[in-house]
Design an enzyme around this catalytic site. Structure first.
Site, PDB file in Angstrom:
ATOM      1  N   GLY A  51      -4.285   1.835 -53.534  1.00  0.00           N
ATOM      2  CA  GLY A  51      -3.385   1.407 -54.435  1.00  0.00           C
ATOM      3  C   GLY A  51      -3.015   2.550 -55.498  1.00  0.00           C
ATOM      4  N   ASP A 110      -9.007  -4.174 -62.651  1.00  0.00           N
ATOM      5  CA  ASP A 110      -8.856  -5.641 -63.062  1.00  0.00           C
ATOM      6  C   ASP A 110     -10.406  -5.865 -63.770  1.00  0.00           C
ATOM      7  OD1 ASP A 110      -8.157  -8.558 -63.041  1.00  0.00           O
ATOM      8  OD2 ASP A 110      -8.608  -8.570 -60.890  1.00  0.00           O
ATOM      9  N   LYS A 138      -6.106  -4.052 -67.026  1.00  0.00           N
ATOM     10  CA  LYS A 138      -6.151  -5.424 -67.245  1.00  0.00           C
ATOM     11  C   LYS A 138      -7.292  -5.651 -68.310  1.00  0.00           C
ATOM     12  CE  LYS A 138      -4.232  -7.061 -62.930  1.00  0.00           C
ATOM     13  NZ  LYS A 138      -4.505  -8.330 -61.929  1.00  0.00           N
ATOM     14  N   PHE A 159      -1.162 -11.335 -61.784  1.00  0.00           N
ATOM     15  CA  PHE A 159      -1.494 -10.415 -60.759  1.00  0.00           C
ATOM     16  C   PHE A 159      -0.176  -9.562 -60.541  1.00  0.00           C
ATOM     17  CE2 PHE A 159      -1.572  -9.204 -56.031  1.00  0.00           C
ATOM     18  CZ  PHE A 159      -3.073  -9.015 -55.844  1.00  0.00           C
ATOM     19  N   VAL A 160       0.019  -8.350 -60.458  1.00  0.00           N
ATOM     20  CA  VAL A 160       0.819  -7.620 -60.069  1.00  0.00           C
ATOM     21  C   VAL A 160       1.180  -6.710 -58.810  1.00  0.00           C
ATOM     22  CG1 VAL A 160       1.257  -7.224 -62.647  1.00  0.00           C
ATOM     23  CG2 VAL A 160      -0.119  -5.538 -61.493  1.00  0.00           C
ATOM     24  N   ASP A 166      -0.665  -3.737 -53.912  1.00  0.00           N
ATOM     25  CA  ASP A 166      -0.346  -4.661 -52.740  1.00  0.00           C
ATOM     26  C   ASP A 166      -0.687  -6.161 -53.294  1.00  0.00           C
ATOM     27  OD1 ASP A 166      -3.059  -4.443 -52.339  1.00  0.00           O
ATOM     28  OD2 ASP A 166      -2.816  -5.420 -50.692  1.00  0.00           O
TER      29      ASP A 166
HETATM   30  P1  IMP Z   1     -11.367  -4.680 -59.801  1.00  0.00           P
HETATM   31  O1  IMP Z   1     -11.526  -6.142 -59.881  1.00  0.00           O
HETATM   32  O2  IMP Z   1     -11.189  -4.008 -61.090  1.00  0.00           O
HETATM   33  O3  IMP Z   1     -12.683  -4.213 -58.776  1.00  0.00           O
HETATM   34  O4  IMP Z   1     -10.165  -4.706 -58.902  1.00  0.00           O
HETATM   35  C1  IMP Z   1     -10.301  -4.725 -57.533  1.00  0.00           C
HETATM   36  C2  IMP Z   1      -9.199  -4.266 -56.615  1.00  0.00           C
HETATM   37  O5  IMP Z   1      -8.483  -5.293 -56.486  1.00  0.00           O
HETATM   38  C3  IMP Z   1      -8.302  -3.195 -57.317  1.00  0.00           C
HETATM   39  O6  IMP Z   1      -8.660  -1.857 -56.982  1.00  0.00           O
HETATM   40  C4  IMP Z   1      -6.936  -3.724 -56.274  1.00  0.00           C
HETATM   41  O7  IMP Z   1      -6.799  -3.236 -55.211  1.00  0.00           O
HETATM   42  C5  IMP Z   1      -7.028  -5.092 -56.622  1.00  0.00           C
HETATM   43  N1  IMP Z   1      -6.353  -5.561 -57.486  1.00  0.00           N
HETATM   44  C6  IMP Z   1      -6.823  -6.116 -58.810  1.00  0.00           C
HETATM   45  N2  IMP Z   1      -5.711  -6.789 -59.565  1.00  0.00           N
HETATM   46  C7  IMP Z   1      -4.701  -6.582 -58.853  1.00  0.00           C
HETATM   47  C8  IMP Z   1      -3.166  -6.825 -59.056  1.00  0.00           C
HETATM   48  O8  IMP Z   1      -2.999  -7.300 -59.885  1.00  0.00           O
HETATM   49  N3  IMP Z   1      -2.314  -6.467 -58.037  1.00  0.00           N
HETATM   50  C9  IMP Z   1      -2.758  -5.815 -56.909  1.00  0.00           C
HETATM   51  N4  IMP Z   1      -4.121  -5.524 -56.618  1.00  0.00           N
HETATM   52  C10 IMP Z   1      -5.022  -5.901 -57.600  1.00  0.00           C
HETATM   53 MG    MG Z   2      -5.480  -4.798 -52.916  1.00  0.00          MG
END
Ligand code: IMP
Ligand code: MG
Length: 183
Positions: A51, A110, A138, A159-160, A166
């Site tokens: 990402g 996220d 977020k 979700f973006v 992606d």
């Molecule tokens: P985490 O929940 O902060 O551990 O995020 C985990 C991973 O989920 C991120 O590094 C992204 O790869 C993916 N992710 C979380 N939210 C989004 C979104 O809104 N769009 C795309 N990928 C996301």
């Molecule tokens: Mg992803």
């Protein structure tokens, strides 16, 4: 092309959230902030694949310091827009981070679990300092206490996609950030 191939090209419905100009301006500001914060230092930018790629490519050109770039791969077994619990990391042990000023570069934070896990890995390697920069945060979704030193944009729980982000590995090449609409 066969019909199955064409079906794969169908776009999921989304609406524009952050346009190209807005993103470019903010990344330039972040670059200036990071340049000031790391004055007289040679930071290591540690990009979290995949990402980070578009953001990192733009951001590094606005950081006016001698810097190095390394990558760590974080793959979450996430189907579509629904989070689940599996996160896999590539090893960081071969990356020399001891006594370095490490800046972890993320596309989106996220729940915060991915970046927290990477922060823990890096901390064990005895860096001189470690901070986080993310293009999109977020804050309402964090499930762990997180100190994010530099952030591009705070958004809600939507979700973006685009600008490196992606949905099931697609849409990373969109030059703007869109918000997926569930229909
Ligand atoms: P985490 O929940 O902060 O551990 O995020 C985990 C991973 O989920 C991120 O590094 C992204 O790869 C993916 N992710 C979380 N939210 C989004 C979104 O809104 N769009 C795309 N990928 C996301
Ligand atoms: Mg992803």
């Amino acid at each position: 092309m066969d019909s199955a191939g064409e079906k794969n090209l169908e776009l999921k419905p989304f609406e524009l959230l952050l346009d190209q100009k807005t993103i470019a301006r903010r990344i330039a500001e972040l670059g200036r902030d990071i340049t000031a914060a790391y004055k007289n230092r040679n930071p290591v930018l540690l990009g979290v694949l995949k990402g980070c790629v578009v953001f990192l490519a733009d951001l590094m050109r606005y950081i006016k310091l001698p810097l190095e770039v390394e990558f760590v791969s974080a793959a979450s077994y996430r189907r579509g827009t629904t989070p689940d619990d599996e996160i896999l990391f590539s090893s960081t042990s071969h990356i020399p981070l001891k006594d370095r000023h490490v800046l972890i570069v993320e596309g989106v934070v996220d729940s915060g679990r991915t970046v927290s896990a990477i922060l823990n890995l890096v901390t064990k390697m005895e860096p001189a300092s470690v901070e986080i920069v993310t293009l999109v945060d977020k804050p309402g979704s964090h499930r762990t206490k997180l100190d994010i030193a530099f952030k591009g944009f705070s958004i809600g729980n939507e979700f973006v996609i685009g600008f490196g982000l992606d949905n099931t590995q697609k849409y990373r090449n969109l030059p703007f950030i869109g918000k997926v609409i569930d229909v």
